[in-house]
Design a protein around this motif. Structure first.
Motif, PDB file in Angstrom:
ATOM      1  N   GLN A 121     101.632  85.114  -3.577  1.00 39.18           N
ATOM      2  CA  GLN A 121     100.388  84.468  -3.134  1.00 39.18           C
ATOM      3  C   GLN A 121     100.142  84.851  -1.685  1.00 39.18           C
ATOM      4  OE1 GLN A 121     100.803  80.254  -3.364  1.00 39.18           O
ATOM      5  NE2 GLN A 121      98.766  79.797  -2.569  1.00 39.18           N
ATOM      6  N   GLN A 128      93.512  79.774   2.863  1.00 37.41           N
ATOM      7  CA  GLN A 128      92.753  80.344   1.748  1.00 37.41           C
ATOM      8  C   GLN A 128      93.589  81.429   1.059  1.00 37.41           C
ATOM      9  OE1 GLN A 128      88.461  79.741   4.032  1.00 37.41           O
ATOM     10  NE2 GLN A 128      89.545  81.662   4.180  1.00 37.41           N
ATOM     11  N   ASN A 129      93.632  81.395  -0.258  1.00 33.26           N
ATOM     12  CA  ASN A 129      94.359  82.396  -1.030  1.00 33.26           C
ATOM     13  C   ASN A 129      93.474  83.633  -1.167  1.00 33.26           C
ATOM     14  OD1 ASN A 129      96.306  80.384  -1.401  1.00 33.26           O
ATOM     15  ND2 ASN A 129      95.436  79.742  -3.351  1.00 33.26           N
ATOM     16  N   GLY A 305      92.077  73.279  -9.032  1.00 31.77           N
ATOM     17  CA  GLY A 305      91.326  74.519  -8.936  1.00 31.77           C
ATOM     18  C   GLY A 305      90.140  74.437  -8.007  1.00 31.77           C
ATOM     19  N   GLY A 309      91.848  78.502  -3.207  1.00 37.91           N
ATOM     20  CA  GLY A 309      91.238  79.770  -3.592  1.00 37.91           C
ATOM     21  C   GLY A 309      90.738  80.546  -2.402  1.00 37.91           C
ATOM     22  N   THR A 310      89.885  81.494  -2.661  1.00 37.73           N
ATOM     23  CA  THR A 310      89.319  82.335  -1.615  1.00 37.73           C
ATOM     24  C   THR A 310      88.237  81.577  -0.855  1.00 37.73           C
ATOM     25  OG1 THR A 310      87.606  83.174  -3.091  1.00 37.73           O
ATOM     26  CG2 THR A 310      89.702  84.386  -3.048  1.00 37.73           C
ATOM     27  N   HIS A 313      85.316  81.184  -3.124  1.00 40.46           N
ATOM     28  CA  HIS A 313      85.512  80.135  -4.121  1.00 40.46           C
ATOM     29  C   HIS A 313      85.269  78.745  -3.532  1.00 40.46           C
ATOM     30  CE1 HIS A 313      87.301  77.827  -7.401  1.00 40.46           C
ATOM     31  NE2 HIS A 313      88.049  77.202  -6.503  1.00 40.46           N
ATOM     32  N   SER A 333      95.594  79.199  -6.750  1.00 44.03           N
ATOM     33  CA  SER A 333      94.224  79.258  -7.230  1.00 44.03           C
ATOM     34  C   SER A 333      94.193  78.943  -8.724  1.00 44.03           C
ATOM     35  CB  SER A 333      93.626  80.642  -6.976  1.00 44.03           C
ATOM     36  OG  SER A 333      93.662  80.954  -5.591  1.00 44.03           O
TER      37      SER A 333
END
Length: 467
Positions: A121, A128-129, A305, A309-310, A313, A333
């Protein structure tokens, strides 16, 4: 030349309190800005706390490795591990804190057997991923992957499988390698030895560029994430994060209370009224989170979820990004894993094993639908860490199904309580603390019926009231 550039090109990057940026907001305006800035900055500062204990403070029990080197934890997490909250005990971790200021890093992954889940990850300084490597995203065949910072301009080597960019010059690579059982630990250790990290110059056997400026990493304080002192650490970390165009107006607003990349933030220079405005804004932010948790998280109207996330997202929802860092920093994510938090029982009451025993029942054929595996892990409600118990059992997962007792109708009932439920039920016992707790059901590589809602989440049921 702007302040941030001066900081990054000088001899030392440090947290300063020797001067004070303009505080131009009125107390009323400052309160609103502080609320926004707290939600925005909390994940950044929480990330810094983990960075410091894992990569800077070599005397810390949670220290893993220096920057740009990998540290492996060749065991599953236990109640003794305190580096970050809500740890995952299914997958031994490996850790790389990446300083990308001077040049990119190359992460090399070995081939791994197809039936074993693993992931890397990639997390920027905002939590933020920004990308993934591993089973879902790049497969189990291994490869060479280049991670570059926002300022890097250069030639990508021809044998690199993928180039991935971080918004920030400080980033985190968090590896998870599935552990089947205690007998499997030696194999996991061998896999971890195959994880390799090197600078681009070392990889291509060329002269290294000039090193990045030395950094004086500020020592964390116990209350840094809960008080206006958070803004001081936020300013420090923002020096590693070039501003995004989409946040230009937001950062200009933050500047009215002295928030800016590399700027000093001296609370002693504030008037009592200004200080109170910041504290009130932080209280407002915490209250907004409490409402979200009660109305939407505890009732499963939103899921993990939504929080991880990004940047694309998250769509600028800083309350959600804050929530992710608050309830389980560095969460996956949605496409990688789904997290279901058990904070209340089926009646909407906060779960407390000092007051009740609980069951969690899965109907026949209704176990969590996962392409990799699922796991239910227990956490102490007070410190958000794993719970010490006589069995040294911190979770029940799909790998344990052969050892669990099914109901007469083929369903599965788990016993979530503090005291041992007895020999006939012990195989299905998930030990809880003698007080508040919460559980997290993780579904790795969740199947579509999880996101669609076709699979119904089972709820915790209290089975008795203790005197």
């Amino acid at each position: 030349m702007n302040t941030r550039h001066l900081l990054l090109t000088g001899l030392t990057l440090a947290l300063s309190t020797s001067a004070w940026a303009d505080f131009s907001a009125s107390p009323e305006e400052a309160r609103g800005i502080a609320k926004e800035a707290y939600l925005y900055g909390f994940p950044v500062v929480e990330m810094y706390k983990t960075l410091y204990t894992q990569a800077v403070d070599s005397k810390s029990p949670n220290y893993k490795a220096p920057f740009n080197q990998i540290g492996n934890t060749a065991k599953a997490f236990t109640a003794k591990d305190t580096a970050f909250v809500t740890p995952n005990a299914d997958t031994p971790y490996s850790f790389v804190w990446m300083d990308l200021r001077a040049e990119p890093l190359i992460l090399t992954l070995p081939p791994i057997e197809e039936h074993r889940y693993y992931s890397v990850q990639l997390i920027d300084a905002y939590t933020q991923n920004f990308a993934y490597l591993g089973t879902r995203s790049t497969g189990n065949n291994g490869g060479h992957f280049m991670i570059a910072g926002p300022d890097w301009q250069g030639q990508q080597p021809v044998n690199i499988d993928r180039l991935l960019r971080s918004e920030s010059n400080i980033a985190y690579a968090l590896y998870r390698t599935q552990l089947f059982d205690e007998k499997d630990l030696a194999k996991v250790k061998q896999i971890q030895k195959g994880y390799k990290v090197e600078t681009l110059s070392h990889y291509v056997k060329q002269k290294a560029p000039a090193p990045a400026p030395k950094v004086s990493w500020p020592k964390p304080t116990p209350t840094m994430s809960e008080t206006p002192d958070l803004f001081r650490y936020l300013n420090f970390m923002l020096a590693f994060t070039p501003p995004q165009d989409i946040e230009k107006d937001l950062l200009a607003r933050f500047a009215k209370i002295g928030i800016g990349a590399g700027q000093p933030f001296d609370l002693k220079s504030l008037s009592a009224e200004q200080h109170k405005a910041l504290e009130d804004g932080i209280s407002d932010a915490k209250a907004e989170f409490a409402t979200l948790k009660k109305d939407k998280i505890d009732t499963h109207q939103v899921t993990s979820g939504d929080f991880f996330g990004t940047r694309d997202h998250l769509k600028g929802n800083y309350l959600y990004r804050y929530t992710g860092a608050k309830v389980g920093i560095f969460g996956n994510s949605a496409e990688e894993a789904n997290y279901i938090g058990y904070f209340v029982d089926k009646n909407g009451q906060p779960v407390d094993a000092g007051k009740h025993d609980y069951t969690l029942h899965f109907d026949k054929g209704a176990l969590p639908p996962a392409d990799a595996f699922w796991s239910l892990t227990m956490y102490d409600g007070k410190n958000q860490l794993l719970v010490a118990n006589p069995l040294n059992r911190y979770l029940i997962n799909s790998r344990m199904l052969a050892d669990l007792r099914l109901d007469a109708d083929g369903g599965l009932t788990l016993y979530v309580q503090h005291k041992n439920p007895g020999k006939d039920k012990q195989a299905n016992w998930l030990p809880a603390p003698n007080g508040p707790f919460y559980g997290v059901l993780r579904i790795y590589l969740p199947q579509p019926q999880v996101a669609s809602g076709e699979w119904k989440i089972p709820l915790l049921t209290p089975v008795d009231a203790k005197q």
